[in-house]
Write a protein that holds these residues in place. Structure first.
Motif, short mmCIF file in Angstrom:
data_model
loop_
_atom_site.label_atom_id
_atom_site.label_comp_id
_atom_site.label_asym_id
_atom_site.label_seq_id
_atom_site.Cartn_x
_atom_site.Cartn_y
_atom_site.Cartn_z
N UNK A 1 1.31 4.81 5.34
CA UNK A 1 -0.08 5.24 5.52
C UNK A 1 -0.83 4.11 6.19
N UNK A 2 -1.46 4.41 7.32
CA UNK A 2 -2.20 3.40 8.09
C UNK A 2 -3.69 3.57 7.86
N UNK A 3 -4.35 2.46 7.57
CA UNK A 3 -5.81 2.42 7.47
C UNK A 3 -6.28 1.31 8.40
N UNK A 4 -6.61 1.67 9.60
CA UNK A 4 -6.88 0.67 10.63
C UNK A 4 -5.57 0.00 11.01
N UNK A 5 -5.54 -1.32 10.86
CA UNK A 5 -4.32 -2.07 11.15
C UNK A 5 -3.54 -2.41 9.89
N UNK A 6 -4.00 -1.92 8.74
CA UNK A 6 -3.34 -2.22 7.47
C UNK A 6 -2.48 -1.03 7.06
N UNK A 7 -1.25 -1.30 6.67
CA UNK A 7 -0.33 -0.24 6.26
C UNK A 7 -0.06 -0.35 4.76
N UNK A 8 0.10 0.81 4.13
CA UNK A 8 0.45 0.86 2.71
C UNK A 8 1.55 1.89 2.53
N UNK A 9 2.22 1.81 1.40
CA UNK A 9 3.33 2.71 1.09
C UNK A 9 2.79 3.99 0.46
N UNK B 1 4.51 6.31 -1.14
CA UNK B 1 5.14 6.54 -2.44
C UNK B 1 4.42 5.75 -3.53
N UNK B 2 4.04 4.52 -3.21
CA UNK B 2 3.30 3.71 -4.19
C UNK B 2 1.91 4.28 -4.43
N UNK B 3 1.28 4.84 -3.39
CA UNK B 3 -0.04 5.45 -3.57
C UNK B 3 0.05 6.68 -4.46
N UNK B 4 1.11 7.46 -4.29
CA UNK B 4 1.26 8.66 -5.14
C UNK B 4 1.48 8.29 -6.59
N UNK B 5 2.28 7.28 -6.83
CA UNK B 5 2.58 6.86 -8.20
C UNK B 5 1.52 5.90 -8.74
N UNK B 6 0.59 5.48 -7.88
CA UNK B 6 -0.46 4.54 -8.25
C UNK B 6 0.12 3.27 -8.87
N UNK B 7 1.14 2.75 -8.22
CA UNK B 7 1.77 1.53 -8.71
C UNK B 7 0.92 0.33 -8.34
N UNK C 1 8.40 -6.96 7.95
CA UNK C 1 8.93 -6.36 6.72
C UNK C 1 9.21 -4.88 6.93
N UNK C 2 10.33 -4.43 6.45
CA UNK C 2 10.74 -3.02 6.60
C UNK C 2 10.57 -2.22 5.32
N UNK C 3 10.31 -2.88 4.18
CA UNK C 3 10.16 -2.19 2.90
C UNK C 3 8.98 -2.80 2.15
N UNK C 4 8.36 -1.97 1.30
CA UNK C 4 7.27 -2.44 0.46
C UNK C 4 7.84 -3.30 -0.68
N UNK C 5 6.99 -3.98 -1.47
CA UNK C 5 7.50 -4.81 -2.56
C UNK C 5 8.31 -4.06 -3.60
N UNK C 6 8.14 -2.71 -3.70
CA UNK C 6 8.92 -1.92 -4.65
C UNK C 6 10.18 -1.33 -4.02
N UNK C 7 10.45 -1.67 -2.76
CA UNK C 7 11.69 -1.22 -2.13
C UNK C 7 11.60 0.07 -1.34
N UNK C 8 10.41 0.66 -1.22
CA UNK C 8 10.26 1.89 -0.44
C UNK C 8 10.18 1.55 1.05
N UNK C 9 10.84 2.33 1.92
CA UNK C 9 10.87 1.97 3.34
C UNK C 9 9.52 2.20 4.02
N UNK C 10 9.23 1.36 4.99
CA UNK C 10 8.06 1.53 5.84
C UNK C 10 8.45 2.37 7.05
N UNK C 11 8.76 3.62 6.83
CA UNK C 11 9.09 4.50 7.94
C UNK C 11 7.88 5.38 8.27
N UNK C 12 8.05 6.26 9.25
CA UNK C 12 6.91 7.07 9.71
C UNK C 12 6.41 8.01 8.62
#
Length: 201
Positions: A114-122, A124-130, A99-110
Motif C-alpha cells: 500500500x503506497x501513501x505518497x512515497x511511503x509504502x506499508x504492508x 497484510x500488517x494493516x489488515x491484522x493491525x500488527x 528491502x523485499x519483505x516487511x519486518x514480519x516477513x510479508x512480501x512487498x509485491x504489487x
C-alpha cells in the motif's frame, strides 16, 4: 577559467595516491570547497571535473565512483542525474528501498503493498493491525530479554520490586542525614584574668 585560478586550485591537491586528495577547505558534510574569488565558491570535485573534463550538463551531479568525497581525480568522477546518484549511495532511503519483505516477513509485491505518497506499508500488517516490531529489551535486574510496550525496564514483578528497592536505596544514600534537635558546638575559651584587669586600690 583562468590559468592562474587553475594553478591555485591544483596546488591544494595531493596526487600521490590513486585518489587525488583535496587538502584545502572543507564543508560540514566533508566535501572540499574552493574559493575562485572572495564571493564565488565551488565544490572541489565539480571544479576539477570542469577543469579537466568539461562542462557539467545542466541538472547533473558529480558522483564519486571511489566513494571518497575528497577525491578530485577525474577518472573517479562521473556526471549523473540526481536519481542515479541517490540510487548509488548507501543512505537510509536506498537501504529501505532495497528491502523485499516487511519486518514480519510479508512480501512487498504489487498485491501486498500500500503506497501513501512515497511511503509504502504492508497490506497484510494493516489488515491484522500488527504493531511495528521493536527490538527486545534487556531486564535491568536479571539481564533477560523481553518484549513489552512503553518504558518497562523489568521482565517480571519480582525484578520490578528489586529495582524499586535498589532505587530507594540509591535515593537514601544521596540524602544528607536527618538532624534531630539542635547541635551545639562548644569552643574552649580562655577566661580573662579579671584580677589583673581590676584597678588596684
Amino acid at each position: 577559467m583562468s590559468e592562474d585560478v587553475s594553478k591555485r586550485f591544483w596546488a591544494f591537491v595531493d596526487a600521490s595516491g590513486d585518489c587525488w586528495e583535496w587538502t584545502g577547505g572543507r564543508q560540514s558534510r566533508g566535501y572540499g570547497h574552493f574559493s575562485v574569488t572572495r564571493d564565488v565558491r565551488h565544490l572541489a570535485h565539480r571544479f576539477a571535473y570542469e577543469d579537466l573534463v568539461g562542462p557539467i550538463p545542466e541538472g547533473f551531479q558529480i558522483d564519486h565512483l571511489c566513494r571518497n568525497v575528497l577525491c578530485v581525480n577525474p577518472d573517479h568522477l562521473e556526471a549523473v542525474t540526481q536519481q542515479e546518484n541517490i540510487a548509488r549511495s548507501n543512505g537510509l532511503g536506498v537501504v529501505n528501498a532495497a528491502k523485499t519483505h516487511c519486518p514480519y516477513g510479508h512480501p512487498y509485491d504489487e498485491a501486498n503493498t500500500y503506497w501513501r505518497g512515497k511511503k509504502r506499508t504492508c497490506r497484510e500488517c494493516r489488515r491484522k493491525q500488527l504493531p511495528s516490531p521493536r527490538p527486545p529489551k534487556s531486564c535491568k535486574v536479571c539481564g533477560a530479554s523481553f518484549r513489552a510496550p512503553g518504558p518497562a525496564l523489568c521482565c517480571s514483578d519480582e525484578c520490578r520490586k528489586v529495582a524499586d528497592r535498589q532505587r530507594a536505596a540509591a535515593r537514601a544514600a544521596k540524602k544528607p542525614p536527618r538532624r534531630r534537635g539542635r547541635t551545639l558546638v562548644t569552643e574552649w575559651l580562655v577566661e580573662p584574668d579579671l584580677d589583673r584587669l581590676r584597678p588596684k586600690s
